[in-house]
Design a protein around this motif. Structure first.
Motif, PDB file in Angstrom:
ATOM      1  N   GLU A  61     -17.103  -1.533  86.614  1.00 58.58           N
ATOM      2  CA  GLU A  61     -15.898  -1.991  85.911  1.00 58.58           C
ATOM      3  C   GLU A  61     -14.686  -1.189  86.359  1.00 58.58           C
ATOM      4  N   SER A  62     -14.743  -0.627  87.565  1.00 61.59           N
ATOM      5  CA  SER A  62     -13.658   0.217  88.056  1.00 61.59           C
ATOM      6  C   SER A  62     -12.549  -0.608  88.700  1.00 61.59           C
ATOM      7  N   LYS A  63     -11.549   0.084  89.183  1.00 64.93           N
ATOM      8  CA  LYS A  63     -10.451  -0.547  89.905  1.00 64.93           C
ATOM      9  C   LYS A  63     -10.730  -0.625  91.405  1.00 64.93           C
ATOM     10  N   PHE A  64     -11.925  -0.223  91.826  1.00 66.70           N
ATOM     11  CA  PHE A  64     -12.285  -0.184  93.239  1.00 66.70           C
ATOM     12  C   PHE A  64     -13.166  -1.369  93.624  1.00 66.70           C
ATOM     13  N   ALA A  65     -13.014  -1.810  94.874  1.00 67.80           N
ATOM     14  CA  ALA A  65     -13.872  -2.851  95.437  1.00 67.80           C
ATOM     15  C   ALA A  65     -14.114  -2.516  96.906  1.00 67.80           C
ATOM     16  N   VAL A  66     -15.235  -2.978  97.438  1.00 68.81           N
ATOM     17  CA  VAL A  66     -15.558  -2.803  98.856  1.00 68.81           C
ATOM     18  C   VAL A  66     -15.989  -4.140  99.429  1.00 68.81           C
ATOM     19  N   GLY A  67     -15.879  -4.274 100.736  1.00 69.98           N
ATOM     20  CA  GLY A  67     -16.286  -5.525 101.361  1.00 69.98           C
ATOM     21  C   GLY A  67     -16.084  -5.510 102.859  1.00 69.98           C
ATOM     22  N   LEU A  68     -16.012  -6.711 103.420  1.00 69.42           N
ATOM     23  CA  LEU A  68     -15.824  -6.910 104.849  1.00 69.42           C
ATOM     24  C   LEU A  68     -14.623  -7.805 105.089  1.00 69.42           C
ATOM     25  N   GLY A  69     -13.926  -7.559 106.194  1.00 69.75           N
ATOM     26  CA  GLY A  69     -12.768  -8.373 106.524  1.00 69.75           C
ATOM     27  C   GLY A  69     -12.763  -8.781 107.984  1.00 69.75           C
ATOM     28  N   TYR A  70     -12.071  -9.856 108.264  1.00 65.05           N
ATOM     29  CA  TYR A  70     -11.931 -10.379 109.623  1.00 65.05           C
ATOM     30  C   TYR A  70     -10.507 -10.877 109.802  1.00 65.05           C
ATOM     31  N   GLU A  71      -9.905 -10.532 110.928  1.00 59.70           N
ATOM     32  CA  GLU A  71      -8.567 -10.999 111.251  1.00 59.70           C
ATOM     33  C   GLU A  71      -8.595 -11.674 112.613  1.00 59.70           C
ATOM     34  N   ARG A  72      -7.899 -12.792 112.714  1.00 60.45           N
ATOM     35  CA  ARG A  72      -7.754 -13.491 114.002  1.00 60.45           C
ATOM     36  C   ARG A  72      -6.282 -13.772 114.189  1.00 60.45           C
ATOM     37  N   ILE A  73      -5.739 -13.279 115.303  1.00 57.10           N
ATOM     38  CA  ILE A  73      -4.356 -13.558 115.649  1.00 57.10           C
ATOM     39  C   ILE A  73      -4.374 -14.526 116.820  1.00 57.10           C
ATOM     40  N   ILE A 111     -12.608  -6.805 113.077  1.00 60.07           N
ATOM     41  CA  ILE A 111     -13.625  -6.795 112.020  1.00 60.07           C
ATOM     42  C   ILE A 111     -13.593  -5.409 111.403  1.00 60.07           C
ATOM     43  N   GLY A 112     -13.598  -5.352 110.057  1.00 60.98           N
ATOM     44  CA  GLY A 112     -13.524  -4.047 109.422  1.00 60.98           C
ATOM     45  C   GLY A 112     -14.166  -4.011 108.054  1.00 60.98           C
ATOM     46  N   ILE A 113     -14.365  -2.798 107.590  1.00 65.51           N
ATOM     47  CA  ILE A 113     -14.831  -2.538 106.224  1.00 65.51           C
ATOM     48  C   ILE A 113     -13.582  -2.446 105.355  1.00 65.51           C
ATOM     49  N   VAL A 114     -13.586  -3.113 104.209  1.00 66.50           N
ATOM     50  CA  VAL A 114     -12.417  -3.150 103.340  1.00 66.50           C
ATOM     51  C   VAL A 114     -12.691  -2.326 102.086  1.00 66.50           C
ATOM     52  N   GLY A 115     -11.775  -1.434 101.781  1.00 65.75           N
ATOM     53  CA  GLY A 115     -11.777  -0.715 100.525  1.00 65.75           C
ATOM     54  C   GLY A 115     -10.523  -1.110  99.770  1.00 65.75           C
ATOM     55  N   SER A 116     -10.667  -1.475  98.508  1.00 67.20           N
ATOM     56  CA  SER A 116      -9.541  -1.977  97.732  1.00 67.20           C
ATOM     57  C   SER A 116      -9.406  -1.181  96.436  1.00 67.20           C
ATOM     58  N   TYR A 117      -8.163  -0.955  96.028  1.00 68.59           N
ATOM     59  CA  TYR A 117      -7.882  -0.284  94.767  1.00 68.59           C
ATOM     60  C   TYR A 117      -6.805  -1.064  94.032  1.00 68.59           C
ATOM     61  N   ILE A 150      -3.999  -1.022  91.746  1.00 68.61           N
ATOM     62  CA  ILE A 150      -3.042  -0.037  91.228  1.00 68.61           C
ATOM     63  C   ILE A 150      -2.673  -0.361  89.785  1.00 68.61           C
ATOM     64  N   ILE A 151      -2.208  -1.587  89.574  1.00 66.89           N
ATOM     65  CA  ILE A 151      -1.978  -2.150  88.248  1.00 66.89           C
ATOM     66  C   ILE A 151      -2.583  -3.542  88.295  1.00 66.89           C
ATOM     67  N   GLU A 152      -2.661  -4.213  87.182  1.00 71.45           N
ATOM     68  CA  GLU A 152      -3.397  -5.486  87.123  1.00 71.45           C
ATOM     69  C   GLU A 152      -3.109  -6.462  88.258  1.00 71.45           C
ATOM     70  N   PRO A 153      -1.876  -6.845  88.537  1.00 69.37           N
ATOM     71  CA  PRO A 153      -1.700  -7.844  89.595  1.00 69.37           C
ATOM     72  C   PRO A 153      -1.535  -7.261  90.997  1.00 69.37           C
ATOM     73  N   LEU A 154      -1.419  -5.932  91.134  1.00 71.02           N
ATOM     74  CA  LEU A 154      -1.091  -5.311  92.414  1.00 71.02           C
ATOM     75  C   LEU A 154      -2.262  -4.491  92.939  1.00 71.02           C
ATOM     76  N   SER A 155      -2.649  -4.762  94.185  1.00 72.94           N
ATOM     77  CA  SER A 155      -3.725  -3.973  94.793  1.00 72.94           C
ATOM     78  C   SER A 155      -3.340  -3.554  96.200  1.00 72.94           C
ATOM     79  N   ILE A 156      -3.995  -2.497  96.663  1.00 76.87           N
ATOM     80  CA  ILE A 156      -3.805  -2.001  98.020  1.00 76.87           C
ATOM     81  C   ILE A 156      -5.171  -1.964  98.689  1.00 76.87           C
ATOM     82  N   ASN A 157      -5.205  -2.374  99.949  1.00 77.48           N
ATOM     83  CA  ASN A 157      -6.447  -2.434 100.705  1.00 77.48           C
ATOM     84  C   ASN A 157      -6.332  -1.591 101.962  1.00 77.48           C
ATOM     85  N   LEU A 158      -7.380  -0.880 102.276  1.00 76.95           N
ATOM     86  CA  LEU A 158      -7.457  -0.074 103.485  1.00 76.95           C
ATOM     87  C   LEU A 158      -8.685  -0.542 104.251  1.00 76.95           C
ATOM     88  N   SER A 159      -8.502  -0.860 105.539  1.00 74.09           N
ATOM     89  CA  SER A 159      -9.601  -1.417 106.307  1.00 74.09           C
ATOM     90  C   SER A 159      -9.682  -0.804 107.705  1.00 74.09           C
TER      91      SER A 159
END
Length: 158
Positions: free
Chosen positions: A65-77, A86-92, A94-103
């Motif tokens: 029930e935390s503010k953290f999530a993990v997963g996988l991501g893919y980008e195609r340009i 292709i990357g591992i995604v870590g998400s936090y 910050i407040i209910e509608p706003l999140s930051i992701n690091l991949s």
């Protein structure tokens, strides 16, 4: 040329979402344990002074029930380099509608070129039942170049 139209579409969609969000009950916000998301955006490459279209896909899983999530991501340009990441995604959240992701991940362009990559993205979400959408801004780095994008994120929670 396409960038101007995409920015106009993002503005119009965001404006209508903001109006719908004002009418939404702010006291009940529920986030699903799993999410499948997609983002479309124009991408600007600083080193090449070029703009291309991009597509991002991701899957994330909320940790307890935390503010953290993990997963996988893919980008195609969609450019002449056939840039894909292709990357591992870590998400936090910050407040209910706003999140930051690091991949952190690997970018590949063709069969022989592999590069370390790091993507940092922030999204602001408006919930519409199991769906949520809103603006997304991303800064991405790899050893060959870096780029920035601003687009729209659409997610489905389950």
């Amino acid at each position: 040329m396409y960038t101007k139209y995409l920015i106009l579409i993002i503005f119009l969609v965001s404006s209508s979402i903001l109006k719908a969000q004002e009418e939404h009950d702010h006291n009940h916000i529920h986030h699903h344990k799993n999410e499948i998301g997609v983002a479309i955006s124009p991408v600007y490459f600083f080193g090449e002074n070029e703009t291309s279209a991009s597509l991002h896909l991701h899957y994330s899983h909320q940790l307890n029930e935390s503010k953290f999530a993990v997963g996988l991501g893919y980008e195609r340009i969609f450019d002449e380099h056939k840039h894909q990441t292709i990357g591992i995604v870590g998400s936090y959240r910050i407040i209910e509608p706003l999140s930051i992701n690091l991949s952190p991940g690997i970018t590949f362009e063709g069969a022989e070129e592999l590069h370390f990559a790091l993507h940092i993205e922030t999204t602001y979400e408006f919930e519409l039942g199991n769906f949520h959408l809103g603006p997304a801004i991303e800064l991405a780095y790899d050893t060959e170049d870096y780029h920035i994008s601003a687009g729209i994120h659409i997610g489905y929670g389950f």
